[in-house]
Design a protein around this motif. Structure first.
Motif, PDB file in Angstrom:
ATOM      1  N   VAL A  64       0.854  -1.184   0.000  1.00  0.00           N
ATOM      2  CA  VAL A  64       0.000   0.000   0.000  1.00  0.00           C
ATOM      3  C   VAL A  64       0.897   1.243   0.000  1.00  0.00           C
ATOM      4  CG1 VAL A  64      -1.802   1.261   1.226  1.00  0.00           C
ATOM      5  CG2 VAL A  64      -1.784  -1.232   1.249  1.00  0.00           C
ATOM      6  N   ARG A  65       0.552   2.184  -0.845  1.00  0.00           N
ATOM      7  CA  ARG A  65       1.300   3.438  -0.873  1.00  0.00           C
ATOM      8  C   ARG A  65       0.493   4.507  -0.143  1.00  0.00           C
ATOM      9  NH1 ARG A  65       5.399   5.951  -3.663  1.00  0.00           N
ATOM     10  NH2 ARG A  65       5.189   8.222  -3.911  1.00  0.00           N
ATOM     11  N   VAL A  66       1.098   5.066   0.909  1.00  0.00           N
ATOM     12  CA  VAL A  66       0.469   6.115   1.705  1.00  0.00           C
ATOM     13  C   VAL A  66       1.252   7.405   1.479  1.00  0.00           C
ATOM     14  CG1 VAL A  66      -0.208   6.874   4.011  1.00  0.00           C
ATOM     15  CG2 VAL A  66      -0.302   4.446   3.423  1.00  0.00           C
ATOM     16  N   ASN A  67       0.587   8.392   0.930  1.00  0.00           N
ATOM     17  CA  ASN A  67       1.210   9.702   0.701  1.00  0.00           C
ATOM     18  C   ASN A  67       0.946  10.597   1.898  1.00  0.00           C
ATOM     19  OD1 ASN A  67       2.132   8.951  -1.855  1.00  0.00           O
ATOM     20  ND2 ASN A  67       0.213   9.573  -2.831  1.00  0.00           N
ATOM     21  N   ILE A  68       2.001  11.277   2.328  1.00  0.00           N
ATOM     22  CA  ILE A  68       1.943  12.063   3.561  1.00  0.00           C
ATOM     23  C   ILE A  68       2.348  13.502   3.279  1.00  0.00           C
ATOM     24  CG2 ILE A  68       2.950  12.359   5.883  1.00  0.00           C
ATOM     25  CD1 ILE A  68       3.319   9.389   6.035  1.00  0.00           C
ATOM     26  N   SER A  69       1.679  14.404   3.945  1.00  0.00           N
ATOM     27  CA  SER A  69       2.095  15.806   4.015  1.00  0.00           C
ATOM     28  C   SER A  69       1.559  16.365   5.326  1.00  0.00           C
ATOM     29  CB  SER A  69       1.572  16.616   2.824  1.00  0.00           C
ATOM     30  OG  SER A  69       0.169  16.732   2.885  1.00  0.00           O
ATOM     31  N   PHE A  70       2.021  17.527   5.689  1.00  0.00           N
ATOM     32  CA  PHE A  70       1.543  18.158   6.916  1.00  0.00           C
ATOM     33  C   PHE A  70       1.659  19.663   6.771  1.00  0.00           C
ATOM     34  CE2 PHE A  70       6.050  17.870   7.631  1.00  0.00           C
ATOM     35  CZ  PHE A  70       6.372  19.023   8.321  1.00  0.00           C
ATOM     36  N   THR A  71       0.960  20.356   7.653  1.00  0.00           N
ATOM     37  CA  THR A  71       1.014  21.809   7.715  1.00  0.00           C
ATOM     38  C   THR A  71       1.338  22.208   9.145  1.00  0.00           C
ATOM     39  OG1 THR A  71      -0.623  22.036   5.946  1.00  0.00           O
ATOM     40  CG2 THR A  71      -0.232  23.955   7.338  1.00  0.00           C
ATOM     41  N   LEU A  72       2.462  22.849   9.339  1.00  0.00           N
ATOM     42  CA  LEU A  72       2.856  23.326  10.660  1.00  0.00           C
ATOM     43  C   LEU A  72       2.197  24.682  10.889  1.00  0.00           C
ATOM     44  CD1 LEU A  72       4.672  22.783  13.147  1.00  0.00           C
ATOM     45  CD2 LEU A  72       6.474  24.033  11.956  1.00  0.00           C
ATOM     46  N   SER A  73       1.259  24.729  11.832  1.00  0.00           N
ATOM     47  CA  SER A  73       0.476  25.955  12.029  1.00  0.00           C
ATOM     48  C   SER A  73       0.898  26.759  13.244  1.00  0.00           C
ATOM     49  CB  SER A  73      -1.016  25.621  12.149  1.00  0.00           C
ATOM     50  OG  SER A  73      -1.235  24.726  13.230  1.00  0.00           O
ATOM     51  N   ALA A  74       1.679  26.188  14.153  1.00  0.00           N
ATOM     52  CA  ALA A  74       2.089  26.942  15.344  1.00  0.00           C
ATOM     53  C   ALA A  74       3.280  26.254  15.992  1.00  0.00           C
ATOM     54  CB  ALA A  74       0.946  27.063  16.346  1.00  0.00           C
ATOM     55  N   ILE A  75       4.208  27.069  16.470  1.00  0.00           N
ATOM     56  CA  ILE A  75       5.315  26.599  17.321  1.00  0.00           C
ATOM     57  C   ILE A  75       5.016  27.125  18.717  1.00  0.00           C
ATOM     58  CG2 ILE A  75       7.795  26.616  17.722  1.00  0.00           C
ATOM     59  CD1 ILE A  75       8.169  27.147  14.750  1.00  0.00           C
ATOM     60  N   LEU A  76       4.527  26.254  19.571  1.00  0.00           N
ATOM     61  CA  LEU A  76       4.024  26.680  20.874  1.00  0.00           C
ATOM     62  C   LEU A  76       5.141  26.940  21.877  1.00  0.00           C
ATOM     63  CD1 LEU A  76       1.022  24.181  21.125  1.00  0.00           C
ATOM     64  CD2 LEU A  76       1.032  26.510  20.230  1.00  0.00           C
ATOM     65  N   GLU A  77       6.153  26.090  21.899  1.00  0.00           N
ATOM     66  CA  GLU A  77       7.212  26.234  22.905  1.00  0.00           C
ATOM     67  C   GLU A  77       8.451  25.474  22.463  1.00  0.00           C
ATOM     68  OE1 GLU A  77       8.004  25.332  27.690  1.00  0.00           O
ATOM     69  OE2 GLU A  77       6.234  24.557  26.671  1.00  0.00           O
ATOM     70  N   MET A  84      13.178  19.972  23.997  1.00  0.00           N
ATOM     71  CA  MET A  84      11.897  19.589  23.417  1.00  0.00           C
ATOM     72  C   MET A  84      11.290  20.758  22.657  1.00  0.00           C
ATOM     73  SD  MET A  84      10.057  17.314  26.396  1.00  0.00           S
ATOM     74  CE  MET A  84       9.663  18.815  27.294  1.00  0.00           C
ATOM     75  N   MET A  85      10.489  20.423  21.643  1.00  0.00           N
ATOM     76  CA  MET A  85       9.731  21.413  20.903  1.00  0.00           C
ATOM     77  C   MET A  85       8.264  20.999  20.879  1.00  0.00           C
ATOM     78  SD  MET A  85      10.054  22.832  16.961  1.00  0.00           S
ATOM     79  CE  MET A  85       9.416  21.338  16.223  1.00  0.00           C
ATOM     80  N   THR A  86       7.405  21.926  21.263  1.00  0.00           N
ATOM     81  CA  THR A  86       5.963  21.692  21.238  1.00  0.00           C
ATOM     82  C   THR A  86       5.380  22.474  20.065  1.00  0.00           C
ATOM     83  OG1 THR A  86       5.944  21.468  23.645  1.00  0.00           O
ATOM     84  CG2 THR A  86       3.828  21.798  22.557  1.00  0.00           C
ATOM     85  N   SER A  87       4.695  21.756  19.192  1.00  0.00           N
ATOM     86  CA  SER A  87       4.149  22.390  17.988  1.00  0.00           C
ATOM     87  C   SER A  87       2.769  21.812  17.695  1.00  0.00           C
ATOM     88  CB  SER A  87       5.078  22.194  16.788  1.00  0.00           C
ATOM     89  OG  SER A  87       5.337  20.820  16.574  1.00  0.00           O
ATOM     90  N   PHE A  88       2.073  22.480  16.802  1.00  0.00           N
ATOM     91  CA  PHE A  88       0.741  22.045  16.376  1.00  0.00           C
ATOM     92  C   PHE A  88       0.747  21.918  14.861  1.00  0.00           C
ATOM     93  CE2 PHE A  88      -3.695  22.459  15.209  1.00  0.00           C
ATOM     94  CZ  PHE A  88      -4.330  21.678  16.162  1.00  0.00           C
ATOM     95  N   LEU A  89       0.314  20.762  14.373  1.00  0.00           N
ATOM     96  CA  LEU A  89       0.337  20.534  12.934  1.00  0.00           C
ATOM     97  C   LEU A  89      -0.900  19.748  12.506  1.00  0.00           C
ATOM     98  CD1 LEU A  89       1.353  17.317  12.477  1.00  0.00           C
ATOM     99  CD2 LEU A  89       3.515  18.321  13.173  1.00  0.00           C
ATOM    100  N   TRP A  90      -1.196  19.864  11.219  1.00  0.00           N
ATOM    101  CA  TRP A  90      -2.247  19.089  10.575  1.00  0.00           C
ATOM    102  C   TRP A  90      -1.575  18.029   9.714  1.00  0.00           C
ATOM    103  CZ3 TRP A  90      -7.540  19.435  11.141  1.00  0.00           C
ATOM    104  CH2 TRP A  90      -8.008  20.517  11.882  1.00  0.00           C
ATOM    105  N   VAL A 158       2.034  18.016  19.034  1.00  0.00           N
ATOM    106  CA  VAL A 158       3.152  17.095  19.187  1.00  0.00           C
ATOM    107  C   VAL A 158       4.242  17.730  20.040  1.00  0.00           C
ATOM    108  CG1 VAL A 158       2.680  15.886  17.041  1.00  0.00           C
ATOM    109  CG2 VAL A 158       4.150  17.870  16.998  1.00  0.00           C
ATOM    110  N   ILE A 159       4.783  16.931  20.926  1.00  0.00           N
ATOM    111  CA  ILE A 159       5.944  17.305  21.737  1.00  0.00           C
ATOM    112  C   ILE A 159       7.073  16.367  21.329  1.00  0.00           C
ATOM    113  CG2 ILE A 159       6.867  17.607  24.058  1.00  0.00           C
ATOM    114  CD1 ILE A 159       4.043  17.970  25.072  1.00  0.00           C
TER     115      ILE A 159
END
Length: 456
Positions: A64-77, A84-90, A158-159
């Motif tokens: 199975v081929r799974v295509n991945i992408s994401f959008t980094l919408s915030a760098i929280l800390e 460590m880096m705390t961020s929010f992504l889709w 994600v942390i």
């Protein structure tokens, strides 16, 4: 006759194979008749839902081929102490399921449906650097097209572990990674691909990320690699996220006040060295600088030794050295006015070398016993030697002071004392000048360093 029979048999065989292949292709097509009158019937998808525990393939030799992408919408800390880096992504995932296909013409023109993810097979994609449990919201939906293409998007806080280098704080740039791979499926069962170009991912993230935070997104880069665990090989997508700290807060609250205090301490060299105001003034500045460092300690990193800590240490060392030099000069001038000690030959040679017209310290014209001199325009405030020891007494003054018959000897002693006082005064001026120029060199170097680091 025989040849015609063979041609007819070949035609029938081809027709049979065509019908079999056509029937095989429609084996997994969803029967959605009646959708245009009664809406979507869940029972029509039940057979596909029952296969959610298995890979969505008809041939297990093809992964199975799974295509991945994401959008980094915030760098929280970004936690420097714990790295460590705390961020929010889709997270966006796309794959093909042959069991989720239908004919739009038979289904009332429906070409896309939203289906609860609990009824679908989902790839077990996780981020390798993640140090917390994936807290994805339950009850999310996935879009399924009539061609069997599944689109699944989910938000993630994600942390992740990130190797942080804070030497150039607050002008530091960090490079954190997001490594996406499967937890169970090897390359024989699932391979990973890119849903979007990495440049598109970077541009969208830079537009959506919060611009008022402490960190700015510089760019995102991608690489593909495979990891081997025992006899198994897993596919991986590695995204390198480059971020940079916005230094304006730290420049305004740390560097600018510190530079002002150092500049004021440098200007204190224009206070008279023999006065009683210079040493208390420098002590007050030193105390204020220590209070400033204690108040601003929360803005500094908890671990490591960044360059700004070296800068503060040098500032504090210069202020302490300046205070010690002021105390020494005050003591030296006091000693010179009472009982001036003889100047060592090496120090006298050094003073001659430093105060020569071709050297850094300009000299005054030689007159009589004043063979050394610094123009008082460099560091005003020091009195002339005659103001410390008085004028050389004449013969009548010497006799009135208790030196009858030996007026010439008294005059020579007074002239020699005045000469020694002049030497020690010139030495104190030389020390003030050298330390003052050291201050100027340090401040100029600091300003140039800040400008270079800010613009690179």
């Amino acid at each position: 006759m025989e040849r015609g029979w063979l041609h007819g048999e070949g035609f029938l065989l081809c027709l049979l194979l065509h019908l079999l292949l056509q029937g095989r292709g429609d084996t997994f097509a969803i029967n959605c008749s009646g959708f245009e009158q009664q809406g979507v019937d869940p029972a029509a998808f039940q057979a596909a839902f029952d296969r959610k525990a298995f890979l969505p393939v008809t041939n297990y030799s093809i992964p199975v081929r799974v295509n991945i992408s994401f959008t980094l919408s915030a760098i929280l800390e970004v936690n420097v102490q714990h790295q460590m880096m705390t961020s929010f992504l889709w997270l966006n995932m796309r794959w093909y399921s042959p069991f989720m296909r239908w004919n739009p013409e038979e289904c009332g023109g429906i070409r896309k449906l939203s289906i609860a993810t609990e009824n679908l097979w989902l790839p077990d994609i996780f981020i390798k650097e993640l140090i917390t449990v994936d807290e994805t919201l339950t009850g999310l939906m996935a879009y399924v097209s009539s061609e069997g293409k599944v689109r699944y998007d989910k938000p993630m806080k994600v942390i992740t572990i990130c190797s942080l280098d804070i030497f150039y704080f607050p002008f530091d740039e960090q490079n954190c990674t997001f490594t996406f791979n499967s937890f169970i499926y090897t390359v024989e069962n699932m391979v990973l691909g890119m849903e979007k170009k990495v440049q598109e991912i970077s541009n969208i993230s830079q537009k959506l990320i919060q611009s008022k935070g402490e960190w700015a997104l510089l760019g995102i880069h991608q690489s593909t690699m495979k990891t081997i665990v025992g006899a198994n090989q897993y596919d991986q997508l590695v995204f390198h996220v480059a971020i940079r700290r916005k230094p304006r807060l730290y420049v305004i609250n740390l560097l600018v006040p510190s530079s002002f205090l150092v500049a004021i301490d440098a200007l204190s060299f224009y206070l008279p060295a023999e006065s009683e105001n210079r040493a208390p003034f420098k002590m007050t500045l030193l105390l204020g600088y220590n209070v400033f460092l204690l108040m601003m300690n929360d803005l500094l990193p908890d671990t490591g030794t960044p360059l700004i800590n070296v800068y503060f240490t040098l500032c504090l060392s210069l202020m302490v050295l300046s205070l010690l030099e002021t105390i020494f000069i005050t003591y030296l001038l006091h000693l010179a006015t009472t009982q001036p000690p003889p100047m060592p030959p090496w120090l006298h040679s050094l003073l001659l070398h430093c105060t020569s017209p071709m050297k850094c310290c300009p000299t005054a014209p030689r007159k009589g016993n004043k063979d050394l001199g610094l123009t008082p325009t460099h560091l005003p405030g020091l009195k002339e030697p005659v103001e410390f020891v008085g004028k050389v007494p004449g013969p009548q003054e010497a006799e009135s002071n208790g030196c009858p018959g030996s007026a010439r000897i008294c005059q020579e002693d007074a002239a020699q004392k005045q000469h020694l006082v002049s030497l020690w005064i010139q030495f104190s001026r030389m020390m003030d000048t050298l330390l003052f120029r050291l201050y100027l060199f340090f401040m100029a170097t600091s300003i140039i360093t800040v400008i270079v680091l800010w613009n690179t």
